[in-house]
Scaffold this motif. Structure first.
Motif, mmCIF file in Angstrom:
data_model
loop_
_atom_site.group_PDB
_atom_site.id
_atom_site.type_symbol
_atom_site.label_atom_id
_atom_site.label_comp_id
_atom_site.label_asym_id
_atom_site.label_seq_id
_atom_site.Cartn_x
_atom_site.Cartn_y
_atom_site.Cartn_z
ATOM 1 N N GLU A 126 70.139 -20.313 37.415
ATOM 2 C CA GLU A 126 68.699 -20.505 37.332
ATOM 3 C C GLU A 126 68.286 -21.525 36.275
ATOM 4 O O GLU A 126 67.117 -21.862 36.170
ATOM 5 C CB GLU A 126 68.008 -19.165 37.079
ATOM 6 C CG GLU A 126 68.198 -18.201 38.225
ATOM 7 C CD GLU A 126 67.589 -16.844 37.986
ATOM 8 O OE1 GLU A 126 67.068 -16.595 36.881
ATOM 9 O OE2 GLU A 126 67.641 -16.016 38.912
ATOM 10 N N GLN A 175 69.109 -20.488 43.274
ATOM 11 C CA GLN A 175 70.514 -20.855 43.057
ATOM 12 C C GLN A 175 71.189 -19.757 42.244
ATOM 13 O O GLN A 175 70.530 -18.883 41.689
ATOM 14 C CB GLN A 175 70.595 -22.164 42.252
ATOM 15 C CG GLN A 175 69.971 -23.344 42.923
ATOM 16 C CD GLN A 175 70.837 -23.864 44.040
ATOM 17 O OE1 GLN A 175 72.048 -23.848 43.947
ATOM 18 N NE2 GLN A 175 70.211 -24.318 45.102
ATOM 19 N N THR A 176 72.483 -19.839 42.144
ATOM 20 C CA THR A 176 73.207 -18.887 41.310
ATOM 21 C C THR A 176 72.943 -19.172 39.837
ATOM 22 O O THR A 176 72.963 -18.267 39.018
ATOM 23 C CB THR A 176 74.719 -18.943 41.581
ATOM 24 O OG1 THR A 176 75.160 -20.296 41.443
ATOM 25 C CG2 THR A 176 75.038 -18.445 42.975
ATOM 26 N N TYR A 181 69.057 -27.347 48.451
ATOM 27 C CA TYR A 181 70.398 -26.991 48.905
ATOM 28 C C TYR A 181 70.705 -25.579 48.461
ATOM 29 O O TYR A 181 70.178 -25.102 47.461
ATOM 30 C CB TYR A 181 71.455 -27.962 48.367
ATOM 31 C CG TYR A 181 71.439 -28.138 46.870
ATOM 32 C CD1 TYR A 181 72.150 -27.279 46.035
ATOM 33 C CD2 TYR A 181 70.711 -29.158 46.284
ATOM 34 C CE1 TYR A 181 72.132 -27.437 44.664
ATOM 35 C CE2 TYR A 181 70.698 -29.323 44.906
ATOM 36 C CZ TYR A 181 71.406 -28.459 44.107
ATOM 37 O OH TYR A 181 71.385 -28.614 42.738
ATOM 38 N N GLU A 182 71.548 -24.890 49.230
ATOM 39 C CA GLU A 182 71.944 -23.518 48.904
ATOM 40 C C GLU A 182 73.355 -23.446 48.359
ATOM 41 O O GLU A 182 73.625 -22.672 47.447
ATOM 42 C CB GLU A 182 71.862 -22.623 50.146
ATOM 43 C CG GLU A 182 70.512 -22.060 50.408
ATOM 44 C CD GLU A 182 70.510 -21.104 51.589
ATOM 45 O OE1 GLU A 182 69.588 -20.290 51.652
ATOM 46 O OE2 GLU A 182 71.401 -21.169 52.441
ATOM 47 N N GLY A 198 76.652 -23.824 46.381
ATOM 48 C CA GLY A 198 76.885 -24.087 44.966
ATOM 49 C C GLY A 198 77.844 -25.239 44.738
ATOM 50 O O GLY A 198 78.825 -25.092 44.015
ATOM 51 N N LYS A 223 74.858 -29.825 41.778
ATOM 52 C CA LYS A 223 74.342 -29.288 40.509
ATOM 53 C C LYS A 223 74.344 -30.364 39.430
ATOM 54 O O LYS A 223 73.412 -30.449 38.627
ATOM 55 C CB LYS A 223 75.178 -28.095 40.063
ATOM 56 C CG LYS A 223 75.013 -26.875 40.930
ATOM 57 C CD LYS A 223 75.900 -25.751 40.425
ATOM 58 C CE LYS A 223 75.810 -24.528 41.274
ATOM 59 N NZ LYS A 223 76.643 -23.437 40.774
ATOM 60 N N SER A 259 65.283 -30.127 44.623
ATOM 61 C CA SER A 259 66.697 -29.923 44.951
ATOM 62 C C SER A 259 66.748 -28.917 46.084
ATOM 63 O O SER A 259 66.522 -27.725 45.871
ATOM 64 C CB SER A 259 67.456 -29.382 43.746
ATOM 65 O OG SER A 259 67.354 -30.269 42.669
#
Length: 172
Positions: free
Chosen positions: A141, A138-139, A114-115, A117, A122, A112
């Motif tokens: 985990e 990611q924010t 991507y940064e 959110g 997701k 995955s």
């Protein structure tokens, strides 16, 4: 507009349910098949993902790459498997059969990359039936089994780190 907020809240609730029920099942089976998800709004060089697959010895016929864009325009015609928020319904349902097929594929690993959110990204990661999930920090985990803290623009260092850790984990 009002219903869009309810739909987003419904999908967030479903994502939290998926992630709370998720059990990491990490073993030392080799990676033969690979799925890759990336945000085409952040990264548009999909050839680098083919190089990543070559780097970890995944054959081209065992590689599947999909892109996601928050824009619903068809201006991303350079990429054939590009999805957008319209492909998702309430409670995390997937409206697109090709995307559903990707999610049902039991990849040995899922990357995955991507940064942002973005909720739909997701959801794709959480809904995937991949055995081992790799991503950048990611924010949340709970999404990935292996998290590599790496700037999005430095793909070569990400590729080196993935190779290093998969070798340590005896996956390649």
């Amino acid at each position: 507009m009002f219903l869009k907020g309810f739909k987003e809240k419904s999908n967030k609730k479903y994502l939290n349910k998926l992630l709370s029920e998720r059990h990491a099942n990490v073993n030392d089976s080799k990676i033969v098949s690979l799925g890759i998800i990336f945000n085409i709004d952040e990264v548009n060089n999909f050839e680098q993902f083919r190089k990543l697959a070559d780097n970890i010895d995944v054959k081209p016929n065992r590689l599947k790459i999909i892109a996601f864009s928050e824009s619903e325009k068809d201006n991303v015609n350079t990429w054939d498997a590009c999805y957008n928020p319209k492909d998702f319904g309430w409670k995390g349902t997937v409206k697109n059969s090709e995307l559903q097929e990707f999610l049902n594929t039991e990849f040995d690993a899922l990357v995955s990359y991507y940064e942002d959110g973005v909720l739909e990204l997701k959801l794709i990661t959480a809904l995937s039936k991949a055995k081992f999930k790799i991503g950048i920090l990611q924010t949340d985990e709970r999404l990935n089994d292996l998290i590599i803290k790496n700037p999005l623009k430095e793909f070569n260092s990400f590729k080196k780190e993935v190779h290093k850790y998969l070798t340590i984990l005896n996956k390649i």
